[in-house]
Design a protein around this motif. Structure first.
Motif, PDB file in Angstrom:
ATOM      1  N   UNK A  79       0.749  -1.279   0.025  1.00  0.00           N
ATOM      2  CA  UNK A  79      -0.328   0.106   0.336  1.00  0.00           C
ATOM      3  C   UNK A  79       1.329   1.136   0.130  1.00  0.00           C
ATOM      4  N   UNK A  80       1.918   1.133   0.498  1.00  0.00           N
ATOM      5  CA  UNK A  80       3.019   2.556   1.083  1.00  0.00           C
ATOM      6  C   UNK A  80       3.804   2.727  -0.533  1.00  0.00           C
ATOM      7  N   UNK A  81       4.127   1.578  -0.727  1.00  0.00           N
ATOM      8  CA  UNK A  81       5.308   1.652  -2.488  1.00  0.00           C
ATOM      9  C   UNK A  81       3.989   0.808  -3.712  1.00  0.00           C
ATOM     10  N   UNK A  82       2.633   1.553  -3.978  1.00  0.00           N
ATOM     11  CA  UNK A  82       1.680   0.860  -4.828  1.00  0.00           C
ATOM     12  C   UNK A  82       2.251   1.252  -5.878  1.00  0.00           C
ATOM     13  N   UNK A  83       3.362   1.995  -6.658  1.00  0.00           N
ATOM     14  CA  UNK A  83       3.108   2.414  -7.904  1.00  0.00           C
ATOM     15  C   UNK A  83       4.664   1.944  -7.954  1.00  0.00           C
ATOM     16  N   UNK A  84       5.618   1.517  -7.036  1.00  0.00           N
ATOM     17  CA  UNK A  84       6.825   1.009  -7.638  1.00  0.00           C
ATOM     18  C   UNK A  84       6.679  -0.613  -7.314  1.00  0.00           C
ATOM     19  N   UNK A  85       7.229  -1.037  -8.542  1.00  0.00           N
ATOM     20  CA  UNK A  85       7.536  -2.381  -8.755  1.00  0.00           C
ATOM     21  C   UNK A  85       8.555  -3.193  -7.941  1.00  0.00           C
ATOM     22  N   UNK A  86       8.178  -4.317  -7.647  1.00  0.00           N
ATOM     23  CA  UNK A  86       9.060  -5.676  -6.684  1.00  0.00           C
ATOM     24  C   UNK A  86       9.936  -5.745  -7.807  1.00  0.00           C
ATOM     25  N   UNK A  87      10.978  -6.347  -6.878  1.00  0.00           N
ATOM     26  CA  UNK A  87      11.678  -6.990  -7.677  1.00  0.00           C
ATOM     27  C   UNK A  87      12.500  -7.998  -7.102  1.00  0.00           C
ATOM     28  N   UNK A  88      11.746  -9.225  -8.335  1.00  0.00           N
ATOM     29  CA  UNK A  88      11.706 -10.974  -7.654  1.00  0.00           C
ATOM     30  C   UNK A  88      12.305 -11.559  -8.033  1.00  0.00           C
ATOM     31  N   UNK A  89      13.436 -12.550  -8.157  1.00  0.00           N
ATOM     32  CA  UNK A  89      14.861 -12.794  -7.400  1.00  0.00           C
ATOM     33  C   UNK A  89      14.554 -14.498  -7.182  1.00  0.00           C
ATOM     34  N   UNK A  90      15.629 -15.578  -8.081  1.00  0.00           N
ATOM     35  CA  UNK A  90      15.498 -16.756  -7.338  1.00  0.00           C
ATOM     36  C   UNK A  90      16.594 -16.638  -6.290  1.00  0.00           C
ATOM     37  N   UNK A  91      17.765 -16.013  -5.874  1.00  0.00           N
ATOM     38  CA  UNK A  91      18.949 -15.831  -5.403  1.00  0.00           C
ATOM     39  C   UNK A  91      18.708 -15.896  -3.892  1.00  0.00           C
ATOM     40  N   UNK A  92      18.613 -16.144  -2.951  1.00  0.00           N
ATOM     41  CA  UNK A  92      18.752 -16.000  -1.121  1.00  0.00           C
ATOM     42  C   UNK A  92      19.294 -14.718  -0.715  1.00  0.00           C
ATOM     43  N   UNK A  93      20.487 -14.578  -1.255  1.00  0.00           N
ATOM     44  CA  UNK A  93      20.924 -13.548  -0.724  1.00  0.00           C
ATOM     45  C   UNK A  93      20.723 -12.613  -1.925  1.00  0.00           C
ATOM     46  N   UNK A  94      20.005 -11.637  -1.421  1.00  0.00           N
ATOM     47  CA  UNK A  94      19.825 -10.146  -2.431  1.00  0.00           C
ATOM     48  C   UNK A  94      21.039  -9.819  -2.780  1.00  0.00           C
ATOM     49  N   UNK A  95      22.200  -9.519  -2.570  1.00  0.00           N
ATOM     50  CA  UNK A  95      23.248  -8.501  -2.989  1.00  0.00           C
ATOM     51  C   UNK A  95      23.526 -10.119  -4.319  1.00  0.00           C
ATOM     52  N   UNK A  96      23.348 -10.733  -4.593  1.00  0.00           N
ATOM     53  CA  UNK A  96      24.017 -11.521  -6.491  1.00  0.00           C
ATOM     54  C   UNK A  96      22.052 -11.514  -6.894  1.00  0.00           C
ATOM     55  N   UNK A  97      21.550 -10.495  -6.735  1.00  0.00           N
ATOM     56  CA  UNK A  97      20.618 -10.317  -7.587  1.00  0.00           C
ATOM     57  C   UNK A  97      20.962  -9.065  -8.510  1.00  0.00           C
ATOM     58  N   UNK A  98      21.004  -9.600 -10.222  1.00  0.00           N
ATOM     59  CA  UNK A  98      22.209  -8.236 -11.067  1.00  0.00           C
ATOM     60  C   UNK A  98      20.257  -7.213 -10.945  1.00  0.00           C
ATOM     61  N   UNK A  99      19.416  -7.463 -10.883  1.00  0.00           N
ATOM     62  CA  UNK A  99      18.238  -6.473 -11.654  1.00  0.00           C
ATOM     63  C   UNK A  99      18.380  -5.423  -9.709  1.00  0.00           C
TER      64      UNK A  99
END
Length: 217
Positions: A79-99
């Motif tokens: 609701x707070x970030x309704x206009x923002x796209x969520x970045x979905x990952x396969x990696x458990x470690x967020x820092x390994x996701x290129x996006x």
């Protein structure tokens, strides 16, 4: 002789010196979370989301396997970030996701605040990875959770030993406000504290209702 100056310390957070990453606040991750109950977890997630939006802090919202397994992000965040796209990952470690990393680089802030599920996996991973790359890392520990108290506490301890700085949700809100004379954010800060600040929020309601109190005004 050391001379005192009326100015904030460099280690304090301000709206302009950090980015917030909200990680895996999803149903499947919450089901197994035992170190904090679901009500408090959702409340604290809402509090820090509203604080970041109020102070215009660049915020990344990311999920893991949203469609296939872990489910949608908490409504309190969506609701707070309704206009923002969520970045979905396969990696458990967020820092390994290129996006995610592309967004971190676009925002270009070397101080990162983390919150999410689970502390020992999805928070430890990016915290240790970012620290190794020279970023400053803060962890909102009561907006994180894990499968047990032991798992959460050991994860927090591990991150502190590596150089991360722990804080809490209300602390995050008030550190961004920091001066009650900042009228442009005063009303929203108070509203967020009343809605999500527990007994502190009740105290604000009482003071304002009974005798019209107003901090710094």
């Amino acid at each position: 002789m050391t001379t005192a100056k009326a100015q904030p310390g460099k280690a304090l957070l301000s709206p302009s010196n950090h980015a917030l990453i909200l990680i895996d606040f999803q149903s499947q991750m919450a089901f197994a979370t035992k170190s904090i109950d679901g009500v408090n977890l959702r409340n604290n997630a809402a509090l820090i989301s509203k604080a970041a939006a109020e102070f215009k802090v660049p915020t990344i919202v990311t999920t893991v396997a949203e469609k296939s397994f872990s489910g949608p992000t908490f409504d309190e965040i969506k609701k707070v970030f309704a206009n923002q796209k969520t970045i979905d990952r396969t990696s458990m470690n967020t820092w390994e996701d290129v996006n995610v990393i592309a967004e971190v680089n676009r925002i270009a802030r070397s101080r990162i605040v983390l919150a999410g599920l689970w502390t020992s996996v999805c928070i430890v991973g990016p915290a240790l990875s970012a620290l190794e790359q020279g970023f400053e890392i803060y962890i909102i520990t009561d907006a994180c959770g894990d499968v047990s108290d032991e798992a959460h506490e050991r994860a927090v301890q591990r991150m502190i030993q590596a150089g991360a700085r722990p804080m809490t949700s209300v602390q995050y809100l008030l550190e961004l406000q920091r001066d009650w004379a900042r009228g442009e954010t005063y009303n929203e800060t108070v509203a967020t504290a009343i809605a999500h600040g527990g007994s502190y929020g009740l105290g604000l309601v009482y003071a304002k209702t009974m005798f019209g109190a107003s901090e710094g005004h």
